[in-house]
Each structure stands twice: as C-alpha cells, then as structure tokens.
Design a protein around this motif. Structure first.
Motif, PDB file in Angstrom:
ATOM      1  N   UNK A 102       6.572   9.262   8.729  1.00  0.00           N
ATOM      2  CA  UNK A 102       7.474   8.163   8.741  1.00  0.00           C
ATOM      3  C   UNK A 102       8.743   8.672   7.918  1.00  0.00           C
ATOM      4  N   UNK A 103       8.704   9.404   6.886  1.00  0.00           N
ATOM      5  CA  UNK A 103       9.761   9.656   6.023  1.00  0.00           C
ATOM      6  C   UNK A 103       9.502  11.170   5.679  1.00  0.00           C
ATOM      7  N   UNK A 104      10.535  11.866   5.165  1.00  0.00           N
ATOM      8  CA  UNK A 104      10.593  13.155   4.560  1.00  0.00           C
ATOM      9  C   UNK A 104      11.585  12.982   3.437  1.00  0.00           C
ATOM     10  N   UNK A 105      10.974  13.862   2.427  1.00  0.00           N
ATOM     11  CA  UNK A 105      11.651  13.599   0.903  1.00  0.00           C
ATOM     12  C   UNK A 105      11.793  15.020   0.263  1.00  0.00           C
ATOM     13  N   UNK A 106      13.119  14.837  -0.424  1.00  0.00           N
ATOM     14  CA  UNK A 106      13.361  15.928  -1.246  1.00  0.00           C
ATOM     15  C   UNK A 106      13.881  15.625  -2.598  1.00  0.00           C
ATOM     16  N   UNK A 107      13.864  16.421  -3.574  1.00  0.00           N
ATOM     17  CA  UNK A 107      14.626  16.078  -4.855  1.00  0.00           C
ATOM     18  C   UNK A 107      16.252  16.481  -4.575  1.00  0.00           C
TER      19      UNK A 107
ATOM     20  N   UNK B   6       0.884  -1.421  -0.183  1.00  0.00           N
ATOM     21  CA  UNK B   6      -0.037   0.107  -0.037  1.00  0.00           C
ATOM     22  C   UNK B   6       0.882   1.206  -0.090  1.00  0.00           C
ATOM     23  N   UNK B   7       0.600   2.130  -0.950  1.00  0.00           N
ATOM     24  CA  UNK B   7       1.380   3.216  -1.073  1.00  0.00           C
ATOM     25  C   UNK B   7       1.332   4.264   0.187  1.00  0.00           C
ATOM     26  N   UNK B   8       2.089   4.973   0.594  1.00  0.00           N
ATOM     27  CA  UNK B   8       2.225   6.064   1.475  1.00  0.00           C
ATOM     28  C   UNK B   8       1.225   7.030   1.306  1.00  0.00           C
ATOM     29  N   UNK B   9       0.790   7.579   2.480  1.00  0.00           N
ATOM     30  CA  UNK B   9      -0.066   8.996   2.360  1.00  0.00           C
ATOM     31  C   UNK B   9       0.898  10.170   2.356  1.00  0.00           C
ATOM     32  N   UNK B  10       0.789  10.936   1.200  1.00  0.00           N
ATOM     33  CA  UNK B  10       1.862  12.160   0.827  1.00  0.00           C
ATOM     34  C   UNK B  10       1.315  13.337   1.318  1.00  0.00           C
ATOM     35  N   UNK B  11       1.964  14.146   2.152  1.00  0.00           N
ATOM     36  CA  UNK B  11       1.666  15.410   2.286  1.00  0.00           C
ATOM     37  C   UNK B  11       2.896  16.240   2.114  1.00  0.00           C
ATOM     38  N   UNK B  12       2.571  17.477   1.149  1.00  0.00           N
ATOM     39  CA  UNK B  12       3.344  18.282   0.555  1.00  0.00           C
ATOM     40  C   UNK B  12       3.450  19.476   1.674  1.00  0.00           C
ATOM     41  N   UNK B  13       4.705  19.963   1.855  1.00  0.00           N
ATOM     42  CA  UNK B  13       4.834  21.172   2.674  1.00  0.00           C
ATOM     43  C   UNK B  13       5.785  22.336   2.137  1.00  0.00           C
ATOM     44  N   UNK B  14       5.371  23.573   1.548  1.00  0.00           N
ATOM     45  CA  UNK B  14       6.370  24.452   1.398  1.00  0.00           C
ATOM     46  C   UNK B  14       5.880  25.825   1.798  1.00  0.00           C
ATOM     47  N   UNK B  15       7.112  26.782   1.741  1.00  0.00           N
ATOM     48  CA  UNK B  15       6.774  27.930   2.009  1.00  0.00           C
ATOM     49  C   UNK B  15       7.069  28.897   0.822  1.00  0.00           C
ATOM     50  N   UNK B  16       6.225  29.815   0.439  1.00  0.00           N
ATOM     51  CA  UNK B  16       6.405  30.543  -0.821  1.00  0.00           C
ATOM     52  C   UNK B  16       6.163  32.173  -0.575  1.00  0.00           C
ATOM     53  N   UNK B  17       6.402  32.738  -1.498  1.00  0.00           N
ATOM     54  CA  UNK B  17       6.633  34.153  -1.492  1.00  0.00           C
ATOM     55  C   UNK B  17       5.147  34.681  -1.696  1.00  0.00           C
ATOM     56  N   UNK B  18       4.752  35.795  -1.769  1.00  0.00           N
ATOM     57  CA  UNK B  18       3.581  36.421  -2.004  1.00  0.00           C
ATOM     58  C   UNK B  18       3.110  36.170  -3.367  1.00  0.00           C
ATOM     59  N   UNK B  19       4.192  36.146  -4.367  1.00  0.00           N
ATOM     60  CA  UNK B  19       4.014  35.995  -5.842  1.00  0.00           C
ATOM     61  C   UNK B  19       4.326  34.432  -6.127  1.00  0.00           C
ATOM     62  N   UNK B  20       4.264  33.419  -5.447  1.00  0.00           N
ATOM     63  CA  UNK B  20       4.393  32.211  -5.291  1.00  0.00           C
ATOM     64  C   UNK B  20       5.866  31.669  -5.905  1.00  0.00           C
ATOM     65  N   UNK B  21       6.973  32.127  -5.298  1.00  0.00           N
ATOM     66  CA  UNK B  21       8.203  31.612  -5.504  1.00  0.00           C
ATOM     67  C   UNK B  21       8.559  31.031  -4.293  1.00  0.00           C
ATOM     68  N   UNK B  22       9.306  29.747  -4.396  1.00  0.00           N
ATOM     69  CA  UNK B  22       9.880  29.054  -3.380  1.00  0.00           C
ATOM     70  C   UNK B  22      11.375  29.779  -2.814  1.00  0.00           C
ATOM     71  N   UNK B  23      11.993  30.254  -3.972  1.00  0.00           N
ATOM     72  CA  UNK B  23      13.250  30.771  -3.728  1.00  0.00           C
ATOM     73  C   UNK B  23      13.653  31.666  -5.001  1.00  0.00           C
ATOM     74  N   UNK B  24      14.928  32.158  -4.818  1.00  0.00           N
ATOM     75  CA  UNK B  24      15.359  33.193  -5.921  1.00  0.00           C
ATOM     76  C   UNK B  24      15.674  32.386  -7.105  1.00  0.00           C
TER      77      UNK B  24
ATOM     78  N   UNK C 266       6.067   1.647   0.566  1.00  0.00           N
ATOM     79  CA  UNK C 266       5.082   0.865   1.283  1.00  0.00           C
ATOM     80  C   UNK C 266       5.342  -0.458   1.676  1.00  0.00           C
ATOM     81  N   UNK C 267       6.192  -0.911   0.848  1.00  0.00           N
ATOM     82  CA  UNK C 267       6.516  -2.269   1.181  1.00  0.00           C
ATOM     83  C   UNK C 267       7.555  -2.221   2.304  1.00  0.00           C
ATOM     84  N   UNK C 268       8.058  -1.137   2.680  1.00  0.00           N
ATOM     85  CA  UNK C 268       9.137  -1.071   3.793  1.00  0.00           C
ATOM     86  C   UNK C 268       8.481  -0.406   5.210  1.00  0.00           C
ATOM     87  N   UNK C 269       7.115  -0.539   4.715  1.00  0.00           N
ATOM     88  CA  UNK C 269       6.444  -0.131   5.992  1.00  0.00           C
ATOM     89  C   UNK C 269       6.219   1.362   6.243  1.00  0.00           C
ATOM     90  N   UNK C 270       6.541   2.239   5.262  1.00  0.00           N
ATOM     91  CA  UNK C 270       6.571   3.654   5.331  1.00  0.00           C
ATOM     92  C   UNK C 270       4.788   4.217   5.067  1.00  0.00           C
TER      93      UNK C 270
END
Length: 229
Positions: free
Chosen positions: A44-49, A1-19, A145-149
């Motif tokens: 259970x886990x935190x993921x980035x690119x 079973x695939x994990x439940x995924x929550x995205x969290x970001x902070x962005x500027x008022x014009x929708x940018x994550x960084x410069x 999911x197979x790892x229990x995450x």
C-alpha cells in the motif's frame, strides 16, 4: 491498526548498503529488480528516510507495466503511497519522489521542522507531524493505519530501518546479498544508529527462505522478537 511492515534491502557480501560516501551502487541484477518491483506493487505504501532521498533522489514508482496493470486490476493506482520520514522537512521541493508518476505522497515531519520548509512541500505532499524533536515512528504507523494503509515496504536507509526495528514495528526483512565487497567502517548497513548492547535486547529472526538469484542470495526473514524500547 498499524500496518504490516516489510523491509527490503540489497547489501554487499560484507553487509554494506552503499559506499561510505553514500553513493548508490548496483548490487543486484535484473531478476532481483523484478522481485523488488513486484514487492513494491503489492504494498500500500513504500517508505524511505530523508538520507535516501538526498543521496539517491529515488522516484519509488512501480517500474514494470505488468506490475502496474496488476494494481489497476485490483482497483489501485499505478504506484503505492510514497512516504518520506523527514524530521526537519529537508526534502527538496524538486525531488523526484514528489513529481515522477501519479499517486499520493506523504512527508512525515517533527514539530521542530522549519514551518517555511513544511509550507513549501504542501503543494506536493500530505504532511504528517508526528513527534517533537524527531519523527515518532510508532505514532506515524498509527497515522498510516488510520489512513487505511495496511502494508508498508521500507527501502532504507539504515537509520530509518534501525529505528523501525528498535520500535518493534518490522514484521519481515528481505536481504539480497550481492557478490561484491564495499568495505568502509562508515558505510551504511541494514541497521545503523546506536545499535543494541544487551543480548536480551537483540531482535530475533526466523529464516523463512533462502534463494539464489543470479550471482547473489536472497534471505527472507520473519521478525520474532521485537526490540525493547
């Protein structure tokens, strides 16, 4: 079973994550940092690119002692599993995510990753190969999911989030909108990449909550309609 995924970001008022230089900018304040730490501690886990790793060198550890103690009380380690989506195995062996704080690390690579680079990362992380030319995110989620995450928090960057949304793998999104403007047509956003063209492809969201935090606002969304792949 695939994990439940929550995205969290902070962005500027014009929708940018960084410069446009991908330079990390402090968008939110202490109260939101505490919220994010609690969200991370409850995952259970935190993921980035790989772009986030190369630009920011994050550790992705749980910072607050109260949050770490909460995890210990539930029988978990101080930190969630830390995952890097890195198709070509470009993660530096000295990256903070591989050395700061205890806990399991996973690097997801594709079949095209340089075997020598993969080998150099094996002393520090579990390697998951998923996908031929680039990491297949659906396969990766199946492997996790197979790892229990069961619950994964995604913190960026924009290309990874876009890929997760496009594959229909995201369940909730938190966006903190700060009181500054970064500008720049090449600055990263919540969902980078090719984008969506047809209206019936646009992922639909339901607003769960709005909350003022210091000088910004937090929007909490539920993803109603997964994108078509």
């Amino acid at each position: 079973m695939r994990p439940y995924v929550v995205v969290n970001v902070a962005m500027s008022a014009d929708g940018k994550l960084s410069t446009r230089e991908r330079r990390q900018v402090r968008i939110s304040g202490k109260q939101d940092f505490t919220r994010v730490d609690r969200l991370k501690a409850g995952s259970d886990a935190v993921m980035v690119g790989i772009g986030t790793v190369l630009a920011d060198d994050p550790s992705l550890t749980v910072k607050g002692e109260e949050c770490r103690q909460h995890r210990r009380n539930k029988g978990f380690g101080d930190n969630p599993v830390r995952i890097v989506v890195d198709s070509k195995a470009r993660t530096p062996p000295g990256a903070s995510i591989l050395h700061k704080g205890p806990g399991l690390r996973i690097i997801a690579v594709s079949e095209k990753a340089d075997p020598a680079r993969v080998q150099s990362l094996k002393p520090f992380a579990t390697i998951i190969s998923a996908g031929k030319d680039e990491v297949d995110l659906a396969i990766l989620m199946d492997e996790l999911g197979a790892l229990g995450i069961q619950r994964v928090m995604v913190e960026g960057g924009g290309e990874l989030i876009a890929g997760m949304i496009k594959a229909g793998l995201v369940n909730e999104i938190y966006t903190f909108i700060g009181n500054l403007i970064l500008g720049g047509k090449d600055s990263p956003t919540l969902a980078d990449g090719e984008g969506f063209l047809a209206e019936d492809e646009f992922p639909r969201l339901s607003l769960i909550e709005t909350r003022r935090i210091e000088n910004g606002v937090l929007l909490h969304w539920k993803v109603d309609q997964p994108a078509r792949t």
